[in-house]
Design a protein around this motif. Sequence first.
Motif, PDB file in Angstrom:
ATOM      1  N   PRO A 177      57.582  64.054   4.170  1.00 21.33           N
ATOM      2  CA  PRO A 177      56.272  63.232   4.731  1.00 21.33           C
ATOM      3  C   PRO A 177      56.690  62.157   5.771  1.00 21.33           C
ATOM      4  CG  PRO A 177      57.398  62.368   2.705  1.00 21.33           C
ATOM      5  CD  PRO A 177      58.433  63.305   3.267  1.00 21.33           C
ATOM      6  N   VAL A 178      57.896  62.128   6.227  1.00 18.46           N
ATOM      7  CA  VAL A 178      58.635  60.823   6.804  1.00 18.46           C
ATOM      8  C   VAL A 178      58.387  61.151   8.382  1.00 18.46           C
ATOM      9  CG1 VAL A 178      60.414  59.471   7.452  1.00 18.46           C
ATOM     10  CG2 VAL A 178      60.050  60.307   5.237  1.00 18.46           C
ATOM     11  N   THR A 179      57.775  60.154   8.987  1.00 15.94           N
ATOM     12  CA  THR A 179      58.084  59.919  10.588  1.00 15.94           C
ATOM     13  C   THR A 179      58.560  58.473  10.606  1.00 15.94           C
ATOM     14  OG1 THR A 179      56.178  61.277  11.374  1.00 15.94           O
ATOM     15  CG2 THR A 179      56.795  59.422  12.637  1.00 15.94           C
ATOM     16  N   LYS A 180      59.795  58.570  11.449  1.00  9.47           N
ATOM     17  CA  LYS A 180      60.350  57.265  11.515  1.00  9.47           C
ATOM     18  C   LYS A 180      60.158  56.671  13.137  1.00  9.47           C
ATOM     19  CE  LYS A 180      63.422  53.809  11.070  1.00  9.47           C
ATOM     20  NZ  LYS A 180      65.025  54.129  11.251  1.00  9.47           N
ATOM     21  N   ILE A 181      59.734  55.560  12.900  1.00  7.31           N
ATOM     22  CA  ILE A 181      59.303  54.900  14.514  1.00  7.31           C
ATOM     23  C   ILE A 181      60.183  53.761  14.617  1.00  7.31           C
ATOM     24  CG2 ILE A 181      57.516  54.180  16.087  1.00  7.31           C
ATOM     25  CD1 ILE A 181      55.452  55.527  14.135  1.00  7.31           C
ATOM     26  N   ASN A 182      60.848  53.510  15.766  1.00  3.78           N
ATOM     27  CA  ASN A 182      61.965  52.365  16.065  1.00  3.78           C
ATOM     28  C   ASN A 182      61.278  51.795  17.317  1.00  3.78           C
ATOM     29  OD1 ASN A 182      64.003  53.242  14.240  1.00  3.78           O
ATOM     30  ND2 ASN A 182      64.320  55.087  15.727  1.00  3.78           N
ATOM     31  N   VAL A 183      60.920  50.650  16.835  1.00  8.61           N
ATOM     32  CA  VAL A 183      60.367  49.738  17.963  1.00  8.61           C
ATOM     33  C   VAL A 183      60.847  48.673  18.247  1.00  8.61           C
ATOM     34  CG1 VAL A 183      58.020  48.642  18.615  1.00  8.61           C
ATOM     35  CG2 VAL A 183      57.956  50.570  16.976  1.00  8.61           C
ATOM     36  N   ALA A 184      60.962  48.471  19.912  1.00  3.39           N
ATOM     37  CA  ALA A 184      61.501  47.244  20.457  1.00  3.39           C
ATOM     38  C   ALA A 184      60.392  46.204  20.866  1.00  3.39           C
ATOM     39  CB  ALA A 184      62.342  47.575  21.889  1.00  3.39           C
ATOM     40  N   VAL A 185      60.591  44.994  20.330  1.00  4.58           N
ATOM     41  CA  VAL A 185      59.436  43.974  20.345  1.00  4.58           C
ATOM     42  C   VAL A 185      59.994  42.757  20.995  1.00  4.58           C
ATOM     43  CG1 VAL A 185      57.901  44.850  18.706  1.00  4.58           C
ATOM     44  CG2 VAL A 185      59.487  43.291  18.226  1.00  4.58           C
ATOM     45  N   ASN A 186      58.975  41.960  21.889  1.00  5.16           N
ATOM     46  CA  ASN A 186      59.498  40.814  22.587  1.00  5.16           C
ATOM     47  C   ASN A 186      59.217  39.487  21.617  1.00  5.16           C
ATOM     48  OD1 ASN A 186      56.780  40.189  22.763  1.00  5.16           O
ATOM     49  ND2 ASN A 186      56.631  40.861  24.939  1.00  5.16           N
ATOM     50  N   GLN A 187      58.753  39.711  20.330  1.00  9.84           N
ATOM     51  CA  GLN A 187      58.580  38.547  19.601  1.00  9.84           C
ATOM     52  C   GLN A 187      58.453  39.086  18.065  1.00  9.84           C
ATOM     53  OE1 GLN A 187      54.859  36.581  20.932  1.00  9.84           O
ATOM     54  NE2 GLN A 187      53.615  38.123  19.539  1.00  9.84           N
ATOM     55  N   LEU A 188      58.731  38.150  17.077  1.00 12.35           N
ATOM     56  CA  LEU A 188      58.495  38.526  15.875  1.00 12.35           C
ATOM     57  C   LEU A 188      56.861  38.972  15.406  1.00 12.35           C
ATOM     58  CD1 LEU A 188      60.819  36.149  13.986  1.00 12.35           C
ATOM     59  CD2 LEU A 188      61.007  38.694  13.762  1.00 12.35           C
ATOM     60  N   PRO A 189      56.786  39.716  14.465  1.00 14.36           N
ATOM     61  CA  PRO A 189      55.485  39.987  14.070  1.00 14.36           C
ATOM     62  C   PRO A 189      54.761  38.655  13.209  1.00 14.36           C
ATOM     63  CG  PRO A 189      56.673  41.832  13.614  1.00 14.36           C
ATOM     64  CD  PRO A 189      57.361  40.855  14.073  1.00 14.36           C
ATOM     65  N   SER A 190      53.492  37.959  13.497  1.00 13.31           N
ATOM     66  CA  SER A 190      53.112  37.242  12.817  1.00 13.31           C
ATOM     67  C   SER A 190      51.932  37.568  11.926  1.00 13.31           C
ATOM     68  CB  SER A 190      52.689  36.095  13.716  1.00 13.31           C
ATOM     69  OG  SER A 190      52.134  34.742  13.109  1.00 13.31           O
ATOM     70  N   PHE A 191      52.219  37.493  10.605  1.00 15.16           N
ATOM     71  CA  PHE A 191      51.369  37.970   9.594  1.00 15.16           C
ATOM     72  C   PHE A 191      50.213  37.127   9.301  1.00 15.16           C
ATOM     73  CE2 PHE A 191      54.967  40.432   9.249  1.00 15.16           C
ATOM     74  CZ  PHE A 191      54.595  41.708   9.215  1.00 15.16           C
ATOM     75  N   LEU A 192      49.077  37.288   9.212  1.00 13.53           N
ATOM     76  CA  LEU A 192      47.818  36.660   8.964  1.00 13.53           C
ATOM     77  C   LEU A 192      48.169  35.812   7.313  1.00 13.53           C
ATOM     78  CD1 LEU A 192      44.895  38.859   9.592  1.00 13.53           C
ATOM     79  CD2 LEU A 192      45.487  36.963  10.891  1.00 13.53           C
ATOM     80  N   ALA A 193      48.969  36.758   6.631  1.00  7.96           N
ATOM     81  CA  ALA A 193      49.240  35.975   5.321  1.00  7.96           C
ATOM     82  C   ALA A 193      50.463  35.111   5.298  1.00  7.96           C
ATOM     83  CB  ALA A 193      49.472  37.354   4.118  1.00  7.96           C
ATOM     84  N   PRO A 210      51.991  33.073   8.590  1.00  8.98           N
ATOM     85  CA  PRO A 210      51.911  32.919  10.116  1.00  8.98           C
ATOM     86  C   PRO A 210      53.263  32.540  10.811  1.00  8.98           C
ATOM     87  CG  PRO A 210      49.875  32.084   9.136  1.00  8.98           C
ATOM     88  CD  PRO A 210      50.780  32.469   8.287  1.00  8.98           C
ATOM     89  N   ASN A 211      53.785  32.838  11.841  1.00 11.04           N
ATOM     90  CA  ASN A 211      54.966  32.353  12.135  1.00 11.04           C
ATOM     91  C   ASN A 211      55.001  30.926  12.468  1.00 11.04           C
ATOM     92  OD1 ASN A 211      55.707  35.084  12.098  1.00 11.04           O
ATOM     93  ND2 ASN A 211      56.083  35.346  14.255  1.00 11.04           N
ATOM     94  N   THR A 212      56.200  30.363  12.710  1.00  6.69           N
ATOM     95  CA  THR A 212      56.209  29.024  12.908  1.00  6.69           C
ATOM     96  C   THR A 212      56.143  29.066  14.480  1.00  6.69           C
ATOM     97  OG1 THR A 212      58.670  29.175  13.091  1.00  6.69           O
ATOM     98  CG2 THR A 212      57.320  28.062  11.119  1.00  6.69           C
ATOM     99  N   ARG A 213      55.687  27.652  15.109  1.00  6.49           N
ATOM    100  CA  ARG A 213      55.791  27.506  16.410  1.00  6.49           C
ATOM    101  C   ARG A 213      56.937  27.926  17.270  1.00  6.49           C
ATOM    102  NH1 ARG A 213      52.343  21.828  17.684  1.00  6.49           N
ATOM    103  NH2 ARG A 213      50.436  22.479  16.775  1.00  6.49           N
ATOM    104  N   GLY A 226      58.955  30.257  16.728  1.00  7.47           N
ATOM    105  CA  GLY A 226      59.251  31.757  16.608  1.00  7.47           C
ATOM    106  C   GLY A 226      60.545  32.228  15.920  1.00  7.47           C
ATOM    107  N   ARG A 227      61.069  31.446  15.210  1.00  6.76           N
ATOM    108  CA  ARG A 227      62.415  31.625  14.404  1.00  6.76           C
ATOM    109  C   ARG A 227      62.011  32.412  12.940  1.00  6.76           C
ATOM    110  NH1 ARG A 227      66.102  26.166  14.153  1.00  6.76           N
ATOM    111  NH2 ARG A 227      66.529  26.233  16.635  1.00  6.76           N
ATOM    112  N   PRO A 228      62.726  33.400  12.579  1.00  7.23           N
ATOM    113  CA  PRO A 228      62.539  34.229  11.467  1.00  7.23           C
ATOM    114  C   PRO A 228      62.265  33.446  10.375  1.00  7.23           C
ATOM    115  CG  PRO A 228      64.347  35.294  12.794  1.00  7.23           C
ATOM    116  CD  PRO A 228      64.181  33.870  13.321  1.00  7.23           C
ATOM    117  N   LEU A 229      61.305  33.866   9.504  1.00 12.60           N
ATOM    118  CA  LEU A 229      60.876  33.237   8.103  1.00 12.60           C
ATOM    119  C   LEU A 229      61.578  34.100   7.167  1.00 12.60           C
ATOM    120  CD1 LEU A 229      57.606  32.043   8.837  1.00 12.60           C
ATOM    121  CD2 LEU A 229      59.311  30.451   8.780  1.00 12.60           C
ATOM    122  N   PRO A 230      61.601  33.604   5.566  1.00 11.87           N
ATOM    123  CA  PRO A 230      62.166  34.426   4.834  1.00 11.87           C
ATOM    124  C   PRO A 230      61.497  35.839   4.742  1.00 11.87           C
ATOM    125  CG  PRO A 230      62.113  32.141   3.986  1.00 11.87           C
ATOM    126  CD  PRO A 230      61.429  32.195   5.387  1.00 11.87           C
TER     127      PRO A 230
END
Length: 823
Positions: A615-631, A633-636, A638-642
């Motif tokens: 059932p698997v499709t693996k997608i590898n993505v390069a991004v220029n910033q960390l995803p910021s989740f509504l639940a 949010p990232n800090t100003r 932009g450093r990784p959170l736990p």
Amino acid sequence: MGPALRGSNSRSGSVLLARAGDGGSGSTGPQRGLCPILLGRNFPCQATALGSGPSSPPSFPFSRCSQGCAWGLPARGGQAPPVSQCLLAHHPSHVPLGPLWSRTGAGGGSQAPACLSSSFLGYRLGSTWHPAEHQAGSDPVSFSALGLVSGPPAGPSQSSARVSALLQAALGGQRLACAPVLPSLPASPGTQRPALRQGVLCPLPCARKPWEKLLCKSKVQAAGHRAAVARHCGAMAAGLRARLGTGCSSCWLWGWHLFPGLPGARLAHAGAADQLQQEYDAVVIGAGHNGLVAAAYLQRAGVRTVVLEKRHVLGGAAVTEEIVPGFKFSRASYLLSLLRPQIYTELELQRHGLRVLPRDPYSFTPLLEDKSPPRSLLLGHDMAQTQQQIAQFSQKDAQAYPKYEAFMGGLVSALDPLLDAPPVDTAALGQGSLIQRLRALQTLQPLLRAGLVLGRQLPRYYEVLTAPISKILDQWFESEPLKATLATDAVIGAMASPHTPGSGYVLLHHVMGELEGRQGAWGYVAGGMGALSQAIACAAAAHGAHIFTEKAVCHVLLGRDGRAQGVVLQDGTEVRSKLVLSNASPQITFLELTPQEQLPNDFVQRIRQVDTRSPVTKINVAVNQLPSFLAAPNTRDGRPLPHHQCSIHLNCEGTHLLHQAFTEATHGHPSSRPMIELCIPSALDPGLAPRGCHVVSLFTQYTPSVLAGGQPWDEQARNAYADTVFDCIEAYAPGFKASIIGRDILTPPDLERIFGLPGGNIFHGGMSLDQLYFARPAPSYSGYRSPIPSLYLCGSGAHPGGGVMGAAGRNAARVALEDFRRL
């Protein structure tokens, strides 16, 4: 190509250093210096550059660092500083810049010290170094034995481990050659050759070890002799590690690797066809992690072993590849937990560069709901904090969760010993001599021990193995987000719903690992999953195994007596051996590589009937910033959170969503709201991506192997599904789509084409109860032996199944070794 340093030594047992980097500029020529305290002895070294004539001696314009250690001592009179000082290399911030010092090889700067003279490890973009590239009359290029996997070592302990590993290889009585047989990164976009390749120790073909020739010892005696020599070398390496521990705390071997400069050692390049011997004791087909584990154990026991890999990179599905320039992806497998602890210790993988980054917390499930902000579920190893998170949804579940963990832990402890032994040989129990039957009875011991551990709980545990996971979770919990989060481990990689009977075992399979002694923990491998494969390969090579890439096997050679006698490569080369172990899937091994007329019809039929749906499709993505989740949010800054280090579960508000996604796929349609496990390994391993950027792994399901109406998985279908996945992520983390720099989409047919996974199945076949233990890959052939004598299955298609576990490789090697000693 700039000049490269090559070393010459005049005494036995000298050890030279090789620097990873590209060639450099500056004056070249012979220069003698004294390395006064390497292993407590004096060894004169000579540094020369590959060039046509002598020139002025190199200079070493070092500046004193803030701590005032190694690099702070300038060269005196054009001579190199003592090697002990060069061993205490600084943090990258203290290292002089330039081609001989920088990992990229860019820029100008200092020459390497003469006391660190040795042949240079080529770290070049677009190609590998070959003796033919050098001027006539120069020595063939030699490559350092433990090439960098993804940047500098993490600290003194890792550097010391690499040094000691090479000392054991260098002084263990082997004739050595080094070759670039461990390329770690893939082709540049649009090319077939790897963008970046690196070398690894590869002992030269040798019919018998020196002491076997002179003393005429048996294989077993010779192996014992080698073990004694290895212990002696370990003591010597401990002395060097002690010396490495002196100096300022920020010092380590930044990018330097020992190269054993033994007198008379012949040099080889694995790219040269004549380096592949015509005969070995054992041939391993495929350099996936199981194949490399099997090779390491066989060679460790004195069985001359070669590994033949068709791709340009080792590791099978456990690889690190630079798909988008500057971004290093664990392209297929992406997390580590299941690797058997015996393999860590017995192969000394830490000494060979393996470094694992544990995750705590480890699971994050954001929700889509009307509340602002939406709720989320964060699970970690701190039970009190985890219970507090669960209590948002149910106080009852928060109280039940520790009991659930203990219950599942009891089942894991009972089944764990079954992973490290072949299944019971049911055929041998009813045939053969009395001694053979008694020997077969011994295989019952792990099974009996498991039953004793389970005791009175056996009926409840039996239900876990056979029932749908939804039924089991309903007995424990009431909150849907918790049940859906836990259910993902029961269906991941499987064409199954939480309501599918037997899905409970798949959950168990994913919680029976451990990491640094913590049961069920998962982590990232520093440098990507390819670094694990590199470490195993280095362990095998350190014992003398030969490892070759771009050597595709065409078929297995059979003798007149029906025994496997080697393999034939696609170019027609024959490699003879007494044993053949296949790390390929059962389908490739028995339906493509083995003559069908030599196999029993019922066996062939069973292999054809193995369920390989994926059932698997693996997608590898390069991004220029960390995803910021509504639940969350990232800090100003932009450093990784736990939560960024976790497995992030999307579309997991309830188990009904997982079942809906599964149902769509069974009708030939990719899920409109797929189950997504999103991981950001660069949150813990920033070297995987350029500064400020990140690599994102998307393990998604459900996608059918064959689309409705027989439609192909063409570029349009791939992109349409990827866009669906990105739209889902965008709902949880607005701005994600705009942050995407590049993407790599691997549907089930892609996983089969690139990695040899049948049907794209990551386990080489489903992990349902009818395809496990006695029946994997087929009844009466679950003990790694095949219908063809001397042909063994050592990959994930054998017991105990898939995942980066290594158990199949280790177990198969032990079975093959037992047979080899009877030949």
